[in-house]
Design an enzyme around this catalytic site. Structure first.
Site, short mmCIF file in Angstrom:
data_model
loop_
_atom_site.label_atom_id
_atom_site.label_comp_id
_atom_site.label_asym_id
_atom_site.label_seq_id
_atom_site.Cartn_x
_atom_site.Cartn_y
_atom_site.Cartn_z
N HIS B 77 -88.42 47.47 -39.57
CA HIS B 77 -87.21 46.69 -39.87
C HIS B 77 -87.39 45.25 -39.36
O HIS B 77 -87.16 44.29 -40.11
CB HIS B 77 -86.00 47.35 -39.20
CG HIS B 77 -84.77 46.49 -39.19
ND1 HIS B 77 -84.06 46.19 -40.33
CD2 HIS B 77 -84.14 45.83 -38.19
CE1 HIS B 77 -83.04 45.40 -40.02
NE2 HIS B 77 -83.06 45.16 -38.72
N ASP B 106 -93.37 17.65 -58.15
CA ASP B 106 -93.75 19.02 -57.74
C ASP B 106 -94.18 18.96 -56.29
O ASP B 106 -94.11 17.91 -55.66
CB ASP B 106 -94.90 19.56 -58.62
CG ASP B 106 -94.89 21.09 -58.67
OD1 ASP B 106 -94.85 21.70 -57.59
OD2 ASP B 106 -94.92 21.65 -59.78
N TRP B 142 -91.35 45.27 -33.12
CA TRP B 142 -91.87 44.11 -33.86
C TRP B 142 -92.55 43.13 -32.91
O TRP B 142 -93.31 42.27 -33.33
CB TRP B 142 -90.78 43.43 -34.68
CG TRP B 142 -90.02 42.37 -33.93
CD1 TRP B 142 -88.92 42.56 -33.16
CD2 TRP B 142 -90.29 40.96 -33.89
NE1 TRP B 142 -88.51 41.37 -32.63
CE2 TRP B 142 -89.32 40.37 -33.07
CE3 TRP B 142 -91.25 40.14 -34.48
CZ2 TRP B 142 -89.30 39.00 -32.79
CZ3 TRP B 142 -91.23 38.77 -34.20
CH2 TRP B 142 -90.25 38.21 -33.37
N SER B 170 -100.55 32.61 -45.24
CA SER B 170 -99.56 32.18 -46.22
C SER B 170 -98.59 31.16 -45.62
O SER B 170 -98.31 30.12 -46.22
CB SER B 170 -98.80 33.41 -46.73
OG SER B 170 -97.58 33.05 -47.29
N SER B 171 -98.10 31.45 -44.41
CA SER B 171 -97.14 30.54 -43.78
C SER B 171 -97.75 29.20 -43.46
O SER B 171 -97.13 28.15 -43.67
CB SER B 171 -96.64 31.13 -42.46
OG SER B 171 -95.77 32.17 -42.71
N HIS B 254 -91.07 32.41 -29.60
CA HIS B 254 -89.85 31.63 -29.44
C HIS B 254 -89.70 30.53 -30.48
O HIS B 254 -88.67 30.44 -31.13
CB HIS B 254 -89.60 31.13 -28.03
CG HIS B 254 -88.17 30.70 -27.95
ND1 HIS B 254 -87.15 31.61 -27.81
CD2 HIS B 254 -87.60 29.50 -28.17
CE1 HIS B 254 -86.00 30.97 -27.91
NE2 HIS B 254 -86.24 29.70 -28.12
N GLU B 256 -90.80 30.64 -33.30
CA GLU B 256 -90.52 31.40 -34.52
C GLU B 256 -89.01 31.55 -34.73
O GLU B 256 -88.51 31.48 -35.85
CB GLU B 256 -91.19 32.78 -34.41
CG GLU B 256 -90.77 33.80 -35.45
CD GLU B 256 -91.27 33.49 -36.85
OE1 GLU B 256 -92.16 32.62 -36.97
OE2 GLU B 256 -90.76 34.09 -37.80
N TYR B 258 -86.78 29.45 -33.96
CA TYR B 258 -86.27 28.18 -34.50
C TYR B 258 -86.79 27.92 -35.90
O TYR B 258 -86.13 27.25 -36.69
CB TYR B 258 -86.59 27.04 -33.52
CG TYR B 258 -85.74 27.20 -32.29
CD1 TYR B 258 -84.42 26.75 -32.28
CD2 TYR B 258 -86.21 27.90 -31.21
CE1 TYR B 258 -83.61 26.98 -31.20
CE2 TYR B 258 -85.40 28.13 -30.11
CZ TYR B 258 -84.09 27.67 -30.11
OH TYR B 258 -83.29 27.92 -29.05
N SER B 269 -75.93 21.63 -43.25
CA SER B 269 -75.66 20.18 -43.18
C SER B 269 -75.56 19.55 -44.57
O SER B 269 -75.06 18.44 -44.72
CB SER B 269 -76.75 19.46 -42.38
OG SER B 269 -76.86 20.02 -41.11
N HIS B 303 -88.62 32.89 -21.21
CA HIS B 303 -87.29 33.46 -20.97
C HIS B 303 -87.13 34.82 -21.65
O HIS B 303 -86.16 35.51 -21.42
CB HIS B 303 -86.16 32.49 -21.38
CG HIS B 303 -86.03 32.25 -22.84
ND1 HIS B 303 -85.67 31.05 -23.38
CD2 HIS B 303 -86.20 33.06 -23.91
CE1 HIS B 303 -85.63 31.13 -24.68
NE2 HIS B 303 -85.94 32.34 -25.03
N HIS B 304 -88.11 35.20 -22.47
CA HIS B 304 -88.12 36.56 -23.02
C HIS B 304 -88.73 37.53 -22.01
O HIS B 304 -88.80 38.72 -22.28
CB HIS B 304 -88.93 36.61 -24.31
CG HIS B 304 -88.36 35.77 -25.40
ND1 HIS B 304 -87.48 36.26 -26.33
CD2 HIS B 304 -88.51 34.47 -25.71
CE1 HIS B 304 -87.14 35.30 -27.17
NE2 HIS B 304 -87.75 34.20 -26.80
N THR B 329 -78.24 21.79 -29.42
CA THR B 329 -77.60 22.75 -30.32
C THR B 329 -76.10 22.48 -30.37
O THR B 329 -75.48 22.51 -31.44
CB THR B 329 -77.86 24.20 -29.85
OG1 THR B 329 -79.25 24.32 -29.55
CG2 THR B 329 -77.49 25.19 -30.92
N LYS B 332 -75.26 19.63 -32.62
CA LYS B 332 -75.23 19.97 -34.04
C LYS B 332 -73.90 20.61 -34.42
O LYS B 332 -73.29 20.24 -35.42
CB LYS B 332 -76.39 20.92 -34.40
CG LYS B 332 -77.74 20.33 -34.11
CD LYS B 332 -78.82 20.95 -34.95
CE LYS B 332 -78.73 20.44 -36.35
NZ LYS B 332 -79.89 19.66 -36.80
N ARG B 451 -82.13 48.98 -25.66
CA ARG B 451 -82.43 48.91 -27.09
C ARG B 451 -83.57 49.85 -27.43
O ARG B 451 -84.23 50.40 -26.55
CB ARG B 451 -82.78 47.47 -27.49
CG ARG B 451 -84.03 46.96 -26.83
CD ARG B 451 -84.22 45.47 -27.02
NE ARG B 451 -84.67 45.15 -28.37
CZ ARG B 451 -85.42 44.09 -28.67
NH1 ARG B 451 -85.77 43.24 -27.71
NH2 ARG B 451 -85.80 43.84 -29.90
#
Lengths: 372, 527
Positions: B77, B106, B142, B170-171, B254, B256, B258, B269, B303-304, B329, B332, B451
């Site tokens: 998932h 293009d 994951w 790819s990314s 991390h 990732e 963002y 926006s 922080h993870h 943040t 924004k 979890r």
């Protein structure tokens, strides 16, 4: 007056009873100085966030209500204001500094595990805990007690469903207890919310934490780091008792340990070993190799009809059980069990299901193998 | 010379016929469509896994699946939603919109663009094929922490590693293409500070991707070495360190987060000014805030890992750095609200999704601030509180961002208006469903539910049942979205050239239906 007190007492009982109810909303305040500080800090930050939320969402919903086109609102033209932008950069910054100060002092206190009264080494295993009272020579495994029937809905679930173990971690109150955390296989995390400790247990490394419990009681927690299949089935139960009770418990444990050691010298019969081995198997092996020995191939091979458990040669079988299989999930049980338990479980596996060797491995055989 | 003019002027040639159009296309619109369709399919597959998870957790006790399969579900998932649904979704929006918004004909590297997309179906086929392999699919979460994902992993982990490598390639190619396009293909006269916010946020996202995807590739390669070539990067017995895995993983992981949210900031926006009929408040501070979020995101990874036993100096550094992210943040969020303030607002579906985004993303931001505080994070770490937090930033954050963008630009893409009534129904069912699903998770997390567990103690039962019910509402209401898109693509009234009253930007200067090739002559940008 007494009646009022009685009523008050009832109300307290009811409310503490309902703390166990299914609609619990918040973190427990816990039973240590640290857990109280943590709880207060949590509530402080929560209320600050709520206050900011009320202001921010208030302005937003008011705009949505008042400045809608259907009410004939005309769009203003402004789209910049250095003053406002500087203000709403600085204010959050100041709020954050206000949050950082108590957080830092709390953290420094939590990290000070010096001058402990009792040291307990906690080792995470797939999927059980091992507790070693380093200074007292007492150590034992702590395994989930909830029966399979409750998990698979064949039997009504008891109130401590999934939060019950065979051997609780018993500690005295008002003593500084230092925990040393490590693991035997994968990562685990030892977490008991009411004493506000969560620490990863890492194979090959040692982490530290400490607590000083103020109230006697039973405090339950769980493994918090995904550790494989039965991650959800390795609870933690801490039982805090008074010093005299603790001393008595410790003495009992030492006596039981001595009795267990004496068992090794006893002459065991095949039947005795098979009976004892069945219990050891269900507790330690059945999670992966299944109660009926069918396993979960390919990771966890079947033991039933396994050639290794059927021939006359027991060395290969002993080797796997005692020294494990490096690079796989099969642990070296020689480090976890007594010679009696090892002999019992090996003998059991060779004499149950369709494995009918009729042969017996005695504690002395196991001891000889391990001494080699 | 005259030949060159001939070909560039010849802009009425349409797409190739048959399947070849999709296999060999270098057209940014076709590739954008393929990315978006792929993302939607992955969203539904990932949703199916979530369905299994929530069905098992509907009641205490093991009912439907065994614990090992449950772990495969949570793992897949996460992987499918992050790498298959959200990231390709935003790349699809970028492919469609960036050339239209900067006045380019293009993408700068159209063939590489084709390749970036076509890697993905193969990568995910391989990933999903692991379900049918001996030992089953990856079951280590994951975040695939070693040594659960190395020594103790099922044999299919090697295929997982290969699939991650392909997604990474790819990314990275997609990100490079976006950077090159934005720097080189803007219409003459469009300065960086005149670019639409969506283009800005994607430019910054693309730099983050190029910075961290190679780190992901490194960490899975180290796993591969540990598994097959007897190295010990993550094995203490051989001189390695399992915690090293987490440092390398979160150095990717991390930013990732963002990568998945910055483009949504961009979409919102664009949408809020349109429906507030008022220019975006504080354009410059929006750009600077986005840049500072991206820079800070590179120095907060640990922080993870507050519970791994870092030295206190490390704890404090990562705590302070993380708290600091709240400042840009906040800027924004304040800017979006200031844009709405004294506007003249209407609430078509894109605006509903954008407002839903601002409200719910902010709630996810608040729980983020709580999680940043190391001493109390010990109580939150690896509980359902974290699950609630990141679903609040990812579902009404990233996913609502993509959906808002799709509703906003769909009339331009397909040339027809979508069904507004169905759109609103989709929004409200999603909004209600996801709050019923994820809000109670805060409570069970605080009350002590870890979890990634397939079964739970009785005191968590009621909120879990509620969460499952909400998940079924949210999940099924996504079928409305699928139906709505198919319907808009096939029939319905032709949309106006500018379907929204005060939409601004180069994309709206183009005719509807959109020609296959646009901006073959660059537009003129007014100063």
């Amino acid at each position: 007056m007494r009646q009022i007190m009685h009523l008050f007492g009832m109300a307290l009982l009811v409310s503490s009873g309902s703390a166990l109810a299914a609609w619990e909303l918040n973190m427990p305040r816990g039973v240590t100085e640290t857990s109280h500080t943590v709880y207060d800090l949590h509530m402080l930050i929560l209320w600050i966030c709520v206050a900011i939320g009320v202001v921010v969402f208030g302005v937003m919903f008011w705009s949505i209500y008042a400045h809608r086109k259907s009410k004939g609102a005309q769009a203003a033209q402004f789209h910049e204001s250095t003053t406002v932008e500087v203000i709403w950069t600085i204010i959050p910054f100041i709020i954050l500094i206000g949050m950082a100060i108590p957080s830092t002092t709390t953290l420094i206190d939590m990290y000070d595990s010096s001058e402990s009264d009792i040291d307990i080494k906690v080792t995470g295993y797939q999927w059980k805990w091992h507790y070693d009272y380093i200074n007292d020579g007492v150590d034992f495994f702590s395994v989930l007690k909830t029966p399979k029937e409750e998990i698979y809905n064949e039997q009504e679930k008891n109130p401590n469903y999934l939060l019950d173990v065979d051997n609780e971690l018993v500690v005295p109150i008002d003593k500084k207890i230092r925990f040393l955390f490590t693991a035997n296989d994968v990562l685990h995390a030892w977490w008991v919310p009411e004493i506000a400790i969560k620490k990863d247990t890492i194979p090959g490394f040692i982490n530290e934490s400490w607590t000083r419990i103020k109230e006697p009681g039973t405090y339950r927690g769980q493994c918090a780091e995904l550790c494989g299949k039965d991650h959800g089935f390795m609870p933690i139960v801490v039982k805090a008792v008074t010093q005299p009770e603790y001393d008595k418990w410790l003495a009992d444990q030492k006596a039981a340990g001595a009795a267990k050691a004496a068992e090794a010298d006893k002459d065991w019969t095949l039947d005795e070993l098979v009976t004892a081995g069945a219990a050891v198997y269900q507790k330690n092996c059945a999670a992966c190799h299944m109660p009926d020995g069918s396993g979960m191939p390919p990771a966890f091979p079947a033991l039933n009809n396994n050639p290794m458990m059927q021939g006359d040669d027991v060395t290969a079988h002993m080797e796997v059980v005692i020294n494990g299989v490096p690079g796989s999930a099969m642990a070296a049980y020689g480090k976890q069990m007594t010679a009696v338990d090892l002999a019992a479980v090996i003998t059991y596996k060779r004499n149950t299901w369709e494995n009918k060797t009729g042969g017996m491995v005695s504690p002395a055989d196991v001891q000889a193998f391990m001494d080699k | 010379m005259s030949e060159l003019t001939m070909t560039t002027d010849h802009h009425d040639h349409g797409p190739a016929k048959g399947i070849g159009r999709w296999l060999f296309t270098t057209n940014h619109k076709d590739i954008g469509t393929m990315y978006l369709v792929f993302s939607l399919i992955m969203f539904l597959i990932g949703g199916l896994f979530a369905f299994v998870i929530r069905a098992e957790l509907f009641q205490p006790g093991m009912q439907l699946v065994d614990p090992n399969f449950f772990n495969q579900m949570t793992t897949m998932h996460g992987l499918v939603m992050v790498f298959g649904a959200v990231m390709p979704g935003f790349v699809g929006l970028a492919n469609w919109q960036i050339p239209l918004m900067i006045g380019a004909p293009d993408m700068a590297l159209p063939r590489m663009n084709n390749w970036s997309f076509w890697i993905l179906p193969f990568a995910f086929s391989m990933l999903i094929a692991t379900f049918f392999m001996d030992g089953g699919a990856p079951a280590f979460g994951w975040t695939f922490y070693a040594p659960l994902s190395t020594t103790y992993a099922p044999p299919s982990v090697t295929f997982f590693i290969f699939a991650v490598h392909m997604m990474g390639i790819s990314s990275i190619m997609g990100a490079m293409n976006i950077i090159v396009t934005i720097f080189n293909m803007r219409a003459p006269g469009m300065s960086l500070m005149q670019m639409p916010m969506f283009v800005w946020t994607w430019l910054i996202t693309a730099f983050l991707l190029v910075a961290v995807m190679p780190v992901l590739a490194a960490v899975v390669t180290m796993m591969l070495m540990d598994i097959h070539f007897a190295t010990s990067f993550f094995n203490a017995a051989g001189g390695g360190d399992p915690v090293l895995f987490q440092h390398v993983f979160w150095f990717f992981g991390h930013p990732e987060v963002y990568i998945m949210i910055l483009p949504a900031f961009g979409v919102v926006s664009e949408i809020i000014p349109t429906f507030a009929r008022k220019k975006l408040f504080g354009y410059h501070s929006m750009v600077y805030a986005t840049v500072s979020i991206a820079v800070l995101s590179l120095v907060v990874w640990a922080h993870h890992m507050f519970t791994v036993g870092m030295p206190i100096a490390g704890q404090l550094f990562f705590m302070f750095a993380t708290m600091l992210i709240a400042v840009p943040t906040g800027v924004k969020v304040f800017n979006w609200i200031a844009t709405m303030f004294k506007g003249s607002m209407t609430f078509e579906t894109p605006m509903l999704f954008a407002i839903g985004f601002v409200v719910l993303f902010t709630i996810g931001g608040f729980s983020g601030v709580m999680l940043a505080i190391a001493p109390i994070d010990f109580q939150y770490q690896d509980t359902y509180f974290v699950v609630a937090h990141f679903h609040y930033v990812l579902v009404p954050g990233a996913v609502f961002g993509i959906m808002a963008g799709v509703y906003y630009w769909l009339p331009k893409w397909v040339g027809r208006m979508y069904d507004e009534g169905l759109g609103k129904m989709h929004f409200w069912l999603s909004f209600i469903g996801l709050n019923i699903t994820f809000f109670p998770m805060h409570f069970v997390g605080l009350a002590g539910m870890p979890r990634r567990i397939p079964d739970y103690a009785l005191q968590f039962a009621d909120f879990n049942m509620m969460a499952s019910a909400g998940a079924f509402i949210f999940g099924t209401s996504q079928l409305i979205f699928v139906y709505l898109i198919i319907k808009a693509a096939r029939s319905g009234e032709t949309a106006d050239q500018v379907p929204w009253e005060s939409a601004e930007g180069l994309e709206w200067t183009l005719p509807t239906p959109l020609p296959y090739h646009t901006f073959t002559t660059p537009p003129v940008i007014e100063k």
